[in-house]
Design an enzyme around this catalytic site. Structure first.
Site, mmCIF file in Angstrom:
data_model
loop_
_atom_site.group_PDB
_atom_site.id
_atom_site.type_symbol
_atom_site.label_atom_id
_atom_site.label_comp_id
_atom_site.label_asym_id
_atom_site.label_seq_id
_atom_site.Cartn_x
_atom_site.Cartn_y
_atom_site.Cartn_z
ATOM 1 N N SER A 153 1.142 -1.046 -0.255
ATOM 2 C CA SER A 153 0.125 -0.110 -0.267
ATOM 3 C C SER A 153 1.376 1.010 -0.182
ATOM 4 O O SER A 153 2.170 0.832 0.370
ATOM 5 C CB SER A 153 -0.918 -0.069 1.192
ATOM 6 O OG SER A 153 -1.079 0.966 1.616
ATOM 7 N N TYR A 166 -1.118 0.213 10.306
ATOM 8 C CA TYR A 166 -1.664 -0.544 8.891
ATOM 9 C C TYR A 166 -0.545 -0.083 7.994
ATOM 10 O O TYR A 166 0.432 -1.012 7.099
ATOM 11 C CB TYR A 166 -2.793 -0.229 8.513
ATOM 12 C CG TYR A 166 -2.895 -0.640 7.087
ATOM 13 C CD1 TYR A 166 -2.957 -2.172 6.536
ATOM 14 C CD2 TYR A 166 -3.899 0.260 5.720
ATOM 15 C CE1 TYR A 166 -3.564 -2.281 5.421
ATOM 16 C CE2 TYR A 166 -3.691 0.649 5.052
ATOM 17 C CZ TYR A 166 -3.674 -1.225 4.346
ATOM 18 O OH TYR A 166 -3.925 -1.697 2.690
ATOM 19 N N LYS A 170 2.559 -2.371 6.184
ATOM 20 C CA LYS A 170 2.452 -2.362 4.598
ATOM 21 C C LYS A 170 4.328 -2.055 4.123
ATOM 22 O O LYS A 170 4.629 -2.727 3.229
ATOM 23 C CB LYS A 170 1.506 -1.828 4.049
ATOM 24 C CG LYS A 170 0.098 -1.933 4.382
ATOM 25 C CD LYS A 170 0.046 -3.432 2.999
ATOM 26 C CE LYS A 170 -1.572 -4.012 3.401
ATOM 27 N NZ LYS A 170 -1.423 -5.516 2.554
HETATM 28 N N1 LIG Z 1 -8.507 -1.335 -1.223
HETATM 29 C C1 LIG Z 1 -7.766 0.030 -0.981
HETATM 30 O O1 LIG Z 1 -7.447 1.292 -0.898
HETATM 31 C C2 LIG Z 1 -6.652 -0.678 -1.012
HETATM 32 C C3 LIG Z 1 -5.147 0.460 -0.924
HETATM 33 C C4 LIG Z 1 -4.277 -0.594 -0.800
HETATM 34 C C5 LIG Z 1 -4.027 -1.621 -0.359
HETATM 35 N N2 LIG Z 1 -4.828 -2.361 -0.340
HETATM 36 C C6 LIG Z 1 -4.996 -4.331 -0.093
HETATM 37 O O2 LIG Z 1 -5.510 -4.115 -0.926
HETATM 38 C C7 LIG Z 1 -5.833 -5.545 -0.295
HETATM 39 C C8 LIG Z 1 -7.655 -6.292 -0.141
HETATM 40 O O3 LIG Z 1 -8.126 -5.172 0.081
HETATM 41 P P1 LIG Z 1 -9.790 -5.124 -0.464
HETATM 42 O O4 LIG Z 1 -9.942 -3.193 -0.088
HETATM 43 O O5 LIG Z 1 -9.672 -5.784 -1.812
HETATM 44 O O6 LIG Z 1 -9.991 -5.500 0.602
HETATM 45 P P2 LIG Z 1 -12.130 -6.379 0.440
HETATM 46 O O7 LIG Z 1 -13.118 -5.328 -0.159
HETATM 47 O O8 LIG Z 1 -12.840 -5.722 2.149
HETATM 48 O O9 LIG Z 1 -11.676 -7.300 0.601
HETATM 49 C C9 LIG Z 1 -11.295 -8.139 1.904
HETATM 50 C C10 LIG Z 1 -10.938 -9.682 0.999
HETATM 51 O O10 LIG Z 1 -9.347 -10.265 2.299
HETATM 52 C C11 LIG Z 1 -10.434 -11.659 3.283
HETATM 53 N N3 LIG Z 1 -10.174 -11.264 3.963
HETATM 54 C C12 LIG Z 1 -10.318 -10.447 5.064
HETATM 55 N N4 LIG Z 1 -9.460 -10.896 5.767
HETATM 56 C C13 LIG Z 1 -8.944 -12.159 5.750
HETATM 57 C C14 LIG Z 1 -8.260 -12.535 6.542
HETATM 58 N N5 LIG Z 1 -6.979 -12.577 7.951
HETATM 59 N N6 LIG Z 1 -7.664 -13.571 6.635
HETATM 60 C C15 LIG Z 1 -8.170 -14.392 4.733
HETATM 61 N N7 LIG Z 1 -9.461 -13.759 3.893
HETATM 62 C C16 LIG Z 1 -9.699 -12.705 4.767
HETATM 63 C C17 LIG Z 1 -12.205 -11.010 2.427
HETATM 64 O O11 LIG Z 1 -13.048 -11.877 3.319
HETATM 65 P P3 LIG Z 1 -13.294 -12.364 4.256
HETATM 66 O O12 LIG Z 1 -14.292 -11.057 5.172
HETATM 67 O O13 LIG Z 1 -14.388 -13.488 4.329
HETATM 68 O O14 LIG Z 1 -12.255 -13.138 4.875
HETATM 69 C C18 LIG Z 1 -11.692 -10.648 1.423
HETATM 70 O O15 LIG Z 1 -13.132 -11.543 0.101
HETATM 71 C C19 LIG Z 1 -5.479 -6.042 1.362
HETATM 72 O O16 LIG Z 1 -4.415 -5.887 1.760
HETATM 73 C C20 LIG Z 1 -5.455 -4.586 1.261
HETATM 74 O O17 LIG Z 1 -4.635 -3.791 2.511
HETATM 75 C C21 LIG Z 1 -5.867 -2.061 -0.530
#
Ligand SMILES: NC(=O)c1ccc[n+]([C@@H]2O[C@H](COP(=O)([O-])OP(=O)(O)OC[C@H]3O[C@@H](n4cnc5c(N)ncnc54)[C@H](OP(=O)(O)O)[C@@H]3O)[C@@H](O)[C@H]2O)c1
Length: 262
Positions: A153, A166, A170
Site C-alpha cells: 500500500s 496499517y 505495509k
Molecule cells: N482498497 C484499498 O484502498 C487498498 C489500498 C491499498 C492496499 N489494499 C490492500 O488490498 C488487499 C485487499 O483489500 P480489498 O480492498 O480488496 O479489501 P476487501 O474488499 O475488504 O476484501 C478483502 C478480502 O479478503 C478477505 N479477508 C479479509 N481478512 C482476511 C483474513 N484475515 N484472512 C483471509 N482472508 C481475509 C475478505 O473475506 P472475509 O471477510 O470473508 O475474510 C475479502 O475476500 C489488502 O491487503 C489491503 O490492505 C487495499
C-alpha cells in the site's frame, strides 16, 4: 528446470497450464486478481475467512477454473489445507498473490490497542512470509516463471494519519518483498503493488460521501478500481515481467507525485 508446457506461453494466455493462489479473494481486489489470472489462462485457488461469500465468488468464475478454501490468512492449519487441496486438484503451484490484509483500527498511534497492533502484523506481515514459505515447500519454483506478488500500500511509503500502523505493516510487506526477491532469485520472482485508495469495502470509510473531493486530490481525477490493481498484478506475475524482481509498483493515479497521501 525447463518446463516445456510453460516455457513459451502465448501473449494472450500467459498463465495457460499454470496454477495461482490468491489469498483474501472473495471480493474486492483479490477477486479481481483471480478473475484476471483466469482470463489469462490460469487455474486459481481463492481463500477468504467466510465460506458463503467465497462460494458465491467461485460460482461467478468460469466453471472448473477455480477452487476455494475458507480460513484466516494467519491460520497455519488453513495454509496446510490450502496447499494440500492445490496439490490434489492441480498438482502444481506457479503464482502466489499475497492479497489478504486487514486494518481493524482507526485512530492515532498514541492510543493504539497493542493487541490490535499485533494482529495486524500477524496477518499482514507474518502471514505474507508464512504463505510464501508454505508455497515454496509446496513446490513454488519447481517450474519456470514462478512468481510471488504481494499487495502492499502507499501507506507504507508516506504516513497516513488514522491508519498509520496499517502503514507500518505495509512498509514491512514492501521490504519483505525486496528481501525475498534477492533471496529467492533466480527461481522465484517476488514483486509487490502499492495501491492508493481503491474502491472496495475495505477502503469505503476513506471516500464514502466525499468521493468527488477525494478524487480531486488524484492527478488522474479518480480513485482506483480493483481491475486497475489486477492488471498490474497480472503483469508482474507473468513471464513478460521475467527480468523484474524486488520492485514495489505504486498504483495511485499520480497521488504521491502530487504530494498527497491515502
Ligand atoms: N482498497 C484499498 O484502498 C487498498 C489500498 C491499498 C492496499 N489494499 C490492500 O488490498 C488487499 C485487499 O483489500 P480489498 O480492498 O480488496 O479489501 P476487501 O474488499 O475488504 O476484501 C478483502 C478480502 O479478503 C478477505 N479477508 C479479509 N481478512 C482476511 C483474513 N484475515 N484472512 C483471509 N482472508 C481475509 C475478505 O473475506 P472475509 O471477510 O470473508 O475474510 C475479502 O475476500 C489488502 O491487503 C489491503 O490492505 C487495499
Amino acid at each position: 528446470m525447463t518446463d516445456a508446457a510453460t516455457s513459451t506461453p502465448g501473449a494472450g494466455e500467459p498463465f495457460r497450464g499454470r496454477v495461482a493462489l490468491v489469498t483474501g479473494a472473495s471480493r474486492g481486489i483479490g477477486l479481481a486478481i483471480a478473475e484476471r489470472l483466469i482470463a489469462g489462462g490460469a487455474s486459481v485457488c481463492l481463500t477468504a475467512r467466510r465460506a458463503a461469500p467465497l462460494a458465491e465468488a467461485i460460482a461467478q468464475l468460469p466453471e472448473g477454473r477455480a477452487i476455494g478454501l475458507a480460513g484466516g490468512a494467519d491460520d497455519p492449519a488453513h495454509r496446510s489445507e490450502v496447499f494440500a487441496a492445490i496439490e490434489r486438484t492441480y498438482g502444481r503451484i506457479d503464482v502466489l498473490v499475497n492479497n489478504a490484509g486487514i486494518n481493524p483500527v482507526f485512530g492515532p498511534l498514541a492510543d493504539l490497542d497493542l493487541e490490535a497492533a499485533r494482529k495486524i502484523l500477524e496477518v499482514n506481515v507474518v502471514g505474507t512470509l508464512a504463505w510464501t514459505q508454505a508455497a515454496l515447500a509446496a513446490g513454488l519454483g519447481d517450474h519456470d516463471h514462478a512468481a510471488v506478488v504481494d499487495v502492499s500500500s502507499v501507506t507504507g511509503d508516506v504516513p497516513s494519519p488514522g491508519i498509520a500502523w496499517y502503514g507500518v505493516s505495509k512498509a514491512a510487506v514492501s521490504h519483505l518483498t525486496r528481501s525475498l526477491a534477492v533471496e529467492l532469485a533466480p527461481r522465484v520472482r517476488v514483486n509487490a503493488v502499492a495501491p492508493a485508495v481503491v474502491k472496495t469495502r475495505f477502503a469505503r470509510a476513506l471516500y464514502e460521501e466525499r468521493e468527488d473531493e477525494v478524487s480531486a486530490t488524484y492527478p488522474m481525477g479518480r480513485l482506483g478500481q480493483p481491475a486497475d490493481v489486477a492488471e498490474a498484478v497480472a503483469f508482474l506475475a507473468s513471464p513478460a515481467a521475467s527480468w523484474i524482481t524486488g520492485q514495489v509498483l505504486t498504483l495511485d493515479g499520480g497521488l504521491l507525485q502530487a504530494g498527497g497521501t491515502a
